[in-house]
Design a protein around this motif. Structure first.
Motif, PDB file in Angstrom:
ATOM      1  N   ALA A 145       0.860  -1.187   0.000  1.00  0.00           N
ATOM      2  CA  ALA A 145       0.000   0.000   0.000  1.00  0.00           C
ATOM      3  C   ALA A 145       0.892   1.230   0.000  1.00  0.00           C
ATOM      4  O   ALA A 145       1.182   1.838   1.031  1.00  0.00           O
ATOM      5  CB  ALA A 145      -0.926  -0.019   1.208  1.00  0.00           C
ATOM      6  N   ARG A 146       1.353   1.602  -1.170  1.00  0.00           N
ATOM      7  CA  ARG A 146       2.520   2.457  -1.264  1.00  0.00           C
ATOM      8  C   ARG A 146       2.241   3.932  -1.020  1.00  0.00           C
ATOM      9  O   ARG A 146       3.189   4.719  -0.907  1.00  0.00           O
ATOM     10  CB  ARG A 146       3.205   2.255  -2.607  1.00  0.00           C
ATOM     11  CG  ARG A 146       2.355   2.624  -3.798  1.00  0.00           C
ATOM     12  CD  ARG A 146       3.012   2.203  -5.081  1.00  0.00           C
ATOM     13  NE  ARG A 146       2.386   2.863  -6.213  1.00  0.00           N
ATOM     14  CZ  ARG A 146       3.034   3.199  -7.316  1.00  0.00           C
ATOM     15  NH1 ARG A 146       4.315   2.941  -7.420  1.00  0.00           N
ATOM     16  NH2 ARG A 146       2.420   3.789  -8.302  1.00  0.00           N
ATOM     17  N   GLY A 147       0.971   4.336  -0.931  1.00  0.00           N
ATOM     18  CA  GLY A 147       0.694   5.721  -0.592  1.00  0.00           C
ATOM     19  C   GLY A 147       1.245   6.073   0.769  1.00  0.00           C
ATOM     20  O   GLY A 147       2.098   6.960   0.919  1.00  0.00           O
ATOM     21  N   ASP A 148       0.801   5.361   1.797  1.00  0.00           N
ATOM     22  CA  ASP A 148       1.307   5.590   3.143  1.00  0.00           C
ATOM     23  C   ASP A 148       2.721   5.048   3.311  1.00  0.00           C
ATOM     24  O   ASP A 148       3.526   5.632   4.036  1.00  0.00           O
ATOM     25  CB  ASP A 148       0.372   4.950   4.170  1.00  0.00           C
ATOM     26  CG  ASP A 148      -0.924   5.732   4.303  1.00  0.00           C
ATOM     27  OD1 ASP A 148      -0.886   6.849   4.830  1.00  0.00           O
ATOM     28  OD2 ASP A 148      -1.972   5.226   3.867  1.00  0.00           O
ATOM     29  N   LEU A 149       3.029   3.950   2.645  1.00  0.00           N
ATOM     30  CA  LEU A 149       4.367   3.376   2.767  1.00  0.00           C
ATOM     31  C   LEU A 149       5.430   4.367   2.290  1.00  0.00           C
ATOM     32  O   LEU A 149       6.517   4.458   2.870  1.00  0.00           O
ATOM     33  CB  LEU A 149       4.445   2.074   1.967  1.00  0.00           C
ATOM     34  CG  LEU A 149       5.731   1.261   2.092  1.00  0.00           C
ATOM     35  CD1 LEU A 149       6.016   0.900   3.542  1.00  0.00           C
ATOM     36  CD2 LEU A 149       5.645  -0.002   1.229  1.00  0.00           C
ATOM     37  N   PHE A 150       5.108   5.143   1.263  1.00  0.00           N
ATOM     38  CA  PHE A 150       6.052   6.134   0.750  1.00  0.00           C
ATOM     39  C   PHE A 150       6.376   7.185   1.819  1.00  0.00           C
ATOM     40  O   PHE A 150       7.516   7.645   1.934  1.00  0.00           O
ATOM     41  CB  PHE A 150       5.475   6.811  -0.488  1.00  0.00           C
ATOM     42  CG  PHE A 150       6.343   7.912  -1.046  1.00  0.00           C
ATOM     43  CD1 PHE A 150       7.553   7.622  -1.654  1.00  0.00           C
ATOM     44  CD2 PHE A 150       5.953   9.239  -0.951  1.00  0.00           C
ATOM     45  CE1 PHE A 150       8.358   8.635  -2.161  1.00  0.00           C
ATOM     46  CE2 PHE A 150       6.743  10.257  -1.451  1.00  0.00           C
ATOM     47  CZ  PHE A 150       7.949   9.961  -2.061  1.00  0.00           C
ATOM     48  N   ILE A 151       5.369   7.558   2.609  1.00  0.00           N
ATOM     49  CA  ILE A 151       5.597   8.528   3.687  1.00  0.00           C
ATOM     50  C   ILE A 151       6.415   7.900   4.805  1.00  0.00           C
ATOM     51  O   ILE A 151       7.244   8.561   5.444  1.00  0.00           O
ATOM     52  CB  ILE A 151       4.252   9.032   4.247  1.00  0.00           C
ATOM     53  CG1 ILE A 151       3.415   9.659   3.133  1.00  0.00           C
ATOM     54  CG2 ILE A 151       4.461  10.044   5.368  1.00  0.00           C
ATOM     55  CD1 ILE A 151       1.988   9.968   3.552  1.00  0.00           C
ATOM     56  N   GLU A 152       6.224   6.623   5.043  1.00  0.00           N
ATOM     57  CA  GLU A 152       6.802   5.956   6.202  1.00  0.00           C
ATOM     58  C   GLU A 152       8.242   5.490   5.998  1.00  0.00           C
ATOM     59  O   GLU A 152       8.962   5.277   6.973  1.00  0.00           O
ATOM     60  CB  GLU A 152       5.929   4.749   6.580  1.00  0.00           C
ATOM     61  CG  GLU A 152       4.510   5.112   7.028  1.00  0.00           C
ATOM     62  CD  GLU A 152       4.440   5.488   8.497  1.00  0.00           C
ATOM     63  OE1 GLU A 152       5.407   5.220   9.225  1.00  0.00           O
ATOM     64  OE2 GLU A 152       3.404   6.047   8.904  1.00  0.00           O
ATOM     65  N   VAL A 153       8.669   5.294   4.740  1.00  0.00           N
ATOM     66  CA  VAL A 153      10.058   4.857   4.535  1.00  0.00           C
ATOM     67  C   VAL A 153      11.011   5.984   4.951  1.00  0.00           C
ATOM     68  O   VAL A 153      10.658   7.166   4.882  1.00  0.00           O
ATOM     69  CB  VAL A 153      10.313   4.432   3.070  1.00  0.00           C
ATOM     70  CG1 VAL A 153       9.536   3.172   2.733  1.00  0.00           C
ATOM     71  CG2 VAL A 153       9.995   5.557   2.090  1.00  0.00           C
ATOM     72  N   PRO A 154      12.231   5.648   5.387  1.00  0.00           N
ATOM     73  CA  PRO A 154      13.115   6.667   5.962  1.00  0.00           C
ATOM     74  C   PRO A 154      13.585   7.727   4.974  1.00  0.00           C
ATOM     75  O   PRO A 154      13.879   8.849   5.360  1.00  0.00           O
ATOM     76  CB  PRO A 154      14.289   5.850   6.513  1.00  0.00           C
ATOM     77  CG  PRO A 154      14.235   4.546   5.789  1.00  0.00           C
ATOM     78  CD  PRO A 154      12.796   4.296   5.508  1.00  0.00           C
ATOM     79  N   GLN A 155      13.687   7.379   3.704  1.00  0.00           N
ATOM     80  CA  GLN A 155      14.032   8.329   2.650  1.00  0.00           C
ATOM     81  C   GLN A 155      13.168   8.019   1.438  1.00  0.00           C
ATOM     82  O   GLN A 155      12.836   6.844   1.184  1.00  0.00           O
ATOM     83  CB  GLN A 155      15.514   8.203   2.278  1.00  0.00           C
ATOM     84  CG  GLN A 155      16.470   8.599   3.392  1.00  0.00           C
ATOM     85  CD  GLN A 155      17.904   8.307   3.021  1.00  0.00           C
ATOM     86  OE1 GLN A 155      18.307   7.149   2.912  1.00  0.00           O
ATOM     87  NE2 GLN A 155      18.687   9.360   2.815  1.00  0.00           N
TER      88      GLN A 155
END
Length: 296
Positions: free
Chosen positions: A206-216
């Motif tokens: 679910a890459r919408g939120d995952l994109f925000i959550e990754v460290p960079q």
């Protein structure tokens, strides 16, 4: 290579019969933050009549706004009580807007700064900090949908923000035979997937939120690669072909994005809300996906 598409379906849309018949469509997803006139049962009954498998997307531990407010210097209430070290940054609008949280009181957040607009009901908020502790998993709305599903003998669940086995066990305590798609949206979710694989259910990036959550930001690439390696049948969800919501011609980046996901091995895509809220953009997205696939 075959491609299947799960479509997010607004319960009152008048174009769903056409969408259900599209050759790429393999299921409907009901985003449970969408409002209904008469509750969860009504939404489910409206959507199952089109003959596609229906996946009910429970929000679980995902943090959402439950009362609108106008930053800066305001308070907002969220879907779960939390504990977190303050001050801390919160992200809105897929990470494009930020706010500074200076104090927390259960489900009440005090903002010193924030988007110069009204923060609306149902909007998601991301707090990316190692001290964050979300208290509780399923919301009252989640439980209402589980009750409506049980009455109708339904089993297909998507569960947002999966991070622990207990998240899954809580769903199964209400719906023991649930078939659960596990939406991986955080660093803790990635660690869960690395440890347990797809033992407890099919994975979804679910890459919408995952994109925000990754460290960079660029780490989203390795996260997507990791998920499809762990589960070759994983779904990739949301935030692709979004340019169609604003312009009739898709962006080159969006087309390349789809090609990358296909090359990595993703065979099931889930179209998110922004594309699915209007017939024109949804039909165009489905036809574009088919054209990209046919050209490979």
């Amino acid at each position: 290579m075959s491609l299947q598409v799960i479509v997010t379906t607004p319960p009152y849309a008048d174009y769903l019969e056409e969408i259900a018949a599209h050759p790429l469509v393999s299921g409907f997803r009901l985003n449970t933050i969408m409002p209904t006139k008469d509750g969860p049962g009504e939404a489910i009954d409206r959507l199952i009549k089109f003959g596609q498998p229906l996946w009910v997307d429970l929000k679980g531990r995902q943090l959402r706004i439950v009362g609108s407010a106008s930053p800066p210097f305001t308070e907002i209430r969220i879907s779960h009580p939390i504990k977190v070290d303050t001050p801390v940054t919160a992200f809105f609008s897929d990470g494009t807007e930020q706010a500074r949280i200076v104090a927390v009181d259960g489900d009440r957040l005090i903002l010193e700064s924030g988007p110069r607009r009204v923060v609306g009901l149902g909007e998601s908020i991301n707090i990316v900090h190692p001290s964050l502790e979300i208290l509780g998993t399923l919301t009252e709305t989640d439980l209402a949908y589980l009750h409506a599903m049980k009455e109708r003998g339904m089993e297909n669940i998507m569960l947002s923000y999966v991070e622990k086995i207990s998240d899954i066990e809580e769903v199964k305590s209400y719906l023991p035979d649930a078939e659960i798609i596990l939406k991986i949206e955080t660093q803790a979710g990635l660690k869960f997937a690395e440890k347990h694989g797809h033992k407890y259910g099919r994975l979804a990036a679910a890459r919408g939120d995952l994109f925000i959550e990754v460290p960079q930001p660029h780490k989203i690439i390795s996260a997507l690669k990791k998920i499809i390696q762990i589960d070759p049948d994983a779904i990739v969800a949301s935030r692709f072909l979004d340019s169609l919501a604003y312009h009739p011609v898709p962006s080159s980046a969006d087309i390349s994005d789809v090609a990358f996901l296909l090359t990595e091995g993703y065979k099931t895509f889930m179209l998110g809300d922004i594309i699915c809220l209007e017939r024109g953009t949804l039909v165009e997205a489905l036809n574009l996906l088919k054209a990209i696939l046919d050209d490979r």
